[in-house]
Design a protein around this motif. Sequence first.
Motif, short mmCIF file in Angstrom:
data_model
loop_
_atom_site.label_atom_id
_atom_site.label_comp_id
_atom_site.label_asym_id
_atom_site.label_seq_id
_atom_site.Cartn_x
_atom_site.Cartn_y
_atom_site.Cartn_z
N GLN A 175 -34.16 -13.56 10.28
CA GLN A 175 -32.93 -13.46 9.50
C GLN A 175 -32.18 -12.19 9.86
O GLN A 175 -32.78 -11.19 10.26
CB GLN A 175 -33.24 -13.47 8.00
CG GLN A 175 -33.78 -14.80 7.50
CD GLN A 175 -33.88 -14.85 5.99
OE1 GLN A 175 -33.93 -13.83 5.31
NE2 GLN A 175 -33.89 -16.06 5.44
N ALA A 176 -30.87 -12.26 9.72
CA ALA A 176 -30.01 -11.11 10.01
C ALA A 176 -29.00 -10.93 8.90
O ALA A 176 -28.60 -11.91 8.24
CB ALA A 176 -29.29 -11.31 11.34
N PHE A 177 -28.60 -9.68 8.67
CA PHE A 177 -27.48 -9.37 7.79
C PHE A 177 -26.22 -9.27 8.65
O PHE A 177 -26.22 -8.57 9.67
CB PHE A 177 -27.68 -8.05 7.07
CG PHE A 177 -28.65 -8.11 5.91
CD1 PHE A 177 -28.93 -9.29 5.25
CD2 PHE A 177 -29.27 -6.94 5.46
CE1 PHE A 177 -29.81 -9.34 4.18
CE2 PHE A 177 -30.15 -6.98 4.39
CZ PHE A 177 -30.42 -8.18 3.75
N VAL A 178 -25.16 -9.94 8.22
CA VAL A 178 -23.86 -9.83 8.89
C VAL A 178 -22.85 -9.37 7.85
O VAL A 178 -22.69 -10.01 6.80
CB VAL A 178 -23.41 -11.17 9.50
CG1 VAL A 178 -22.02 -11.02 10.14
CG2 VAL A 178 -24.41 -11.65 10.55
N PHE A 179 -22.19 -8.25 8.11
CA PHE A 179 -21.20 -7.69 7.18
C PHE A 179 -19.81 -8.10 7.66
O PHE A 179 -19.48 -7.93 8.84
CB PHE A 179 -21.33 -6.17 7.14
CG PHE A 179 -22.62 -5.69 6.55
CD1 PHE A 179 -22.70 -5.35 5.20
CD2 PHE A 179 -23.78 -5.59 7.32
CE1 PHE A 179 -23.90 -4.91 4.65
CE2 PHE A 179 -24.98 -5.16 6.78
CZ PHE A 179 -25.04 -4.82 5.44
N VAL A 180 -19.01 -8.64 6.74
CA VAL A 180 -17.69 -9.17 7.08
C VAL A 180 -16.63 -8.54 6.18
O VAL A 180 -16.80 -8.49 4.95
CB VAL A 180 -17.66 -10.71 6.94
CG1 VAL A 180 -16.26 -11.24 7.24
CG2 VAL A 180 -18.68 -11.35 7.87
N ASP A 181 -15.54 -8.07 6.78
CA ASP A 181 -14.42 -7.52 6.03
C ASP A 181 -13.64 -8.68 5.41
O ASP A 181 -13.13 -9.54 6.14
CB ASP A 181 -13.51 -6.72 6.97
CG ASP A 181 -12.42 -5.97 6.23
OD1 ASP A 181 -12.08 -6.35 5.09
OD2 ASP A 181 -11.88 -5.00 6.80
#
Length: 445
Positions: A108-114
């Motif tokens: 699993q990965a964390f993806v940060f989105v504006d």
Amino acid sequence: MIARNPPPGPASDAYRTVWRWHFYAGLLVLPILMLMALTGGIYLFRAEIEDAVYRPMNAVSATATPVSADRWAASARSAGEGEIASVLMPERPHRAVRFTIRRPDQSQAFVFVDPADARVTGVTQAGGITETIKRIHSLEIVGRWGNLLVEVVAGWAMILVATGIFLWWPRRREAGVVAIKARSGRPFWRDLHAVTGLYTGAVIFFLAFTGMPWSGVWGEAILGQMRASDLGRPIAPPAASPWEHVEHKADAPQGVGWTMEGVGLSTPMHHAAPSLERVIQTATTADLARPWLISVPASSDLAWTVARQPAQVEDTRTLYIDGVSGQTRADIRYGEFGWGAKAFEWGIATHQGTQYGQINRFVMLGGCIAVWLLGISAIVMWWKRRPKGRLAAPPGPPGPRAKTAVLAIVLPLAILYPLTGLSLIVAVGLDRLVWLLSRPRPTAS
């Protein structure tokens, strides 16, 4: 916790036997208990740690007109190279939306989105340092056996507190130690041990007791029973579809509270595609206070779960939303929980230091520090009194009064927690074996 001297007379047999089991309890669990106290104390500051670690990826400019959430989702899938498992909607407008992406290899990965323009501000491994700390604290890092060990350690920690109070309790003209009077040597460490245990024993007992929901046998059995009865699982509103248990943990809604995890809600079958934007609009219209954790179901016949992430359990609220139509299938609040679920959720929130604000957190931190003070002082006392080359366990006279005292303290906890009881049987057997091997042998005439 140890009184200055065992009282004379018949009561001394009980005192020395309880002291013996206090010693064995510490010997069995002290290293693991100190590790759990260390990681638990750190985890109390999870929010501050995550804020510092993720700040470069998490900081964005606040905007009143974000782009469609479905564009966020598309960016997150592309950057994370997988499917969306959950979405964390931040409380503050100048924070990025955090997606948890499940990749084909099950990592699993964390993806940060504006949210302003769907720009990806960062990608990192999911969980990070706080997840590692949590896995060490719950002993999951060593697999299934580690989780089972939680029940054993927590049970013996409660035995330590109970036997310690018995040892401290004033008898006749002897008074329990209420202040550190000695300034050096073993008396100082004895006083430190007794005073620390006296003032923090209740907190340590509470931490051990409320940690039991994470245990592999007792916790799972009790929560399973609660979910199957009105004591735990909320009753679905008449307009909602029937409750269904999700078969696989990967499909289970997260962040909905300990007693609600693993419970999903079925929805009618649709041919259109579900929409994150539609789910967010429904939750916003329902005045669900942020932050939320949105769990995306792997199966199309399950509702999306939107769970508020509150500090106090009374603010718990979970929406089950049809991802295609945007219809709210159920709106579950804390007041609908059974009394068993309410008690568990309150215990867990207090255990994690959020229920009563900063004072709650620092009281729990004090309990963690106290475990280390008790452990260090116990080791020093044992080291100073041990005969060279021997374990130096306190003697345990086999009189009936002594056995009764130990059973009265230990047996209720052994019955309540099966793995603790099993470990107690093993410990009694080993103690008996040591006694048989060490007793003087008759000499031939």
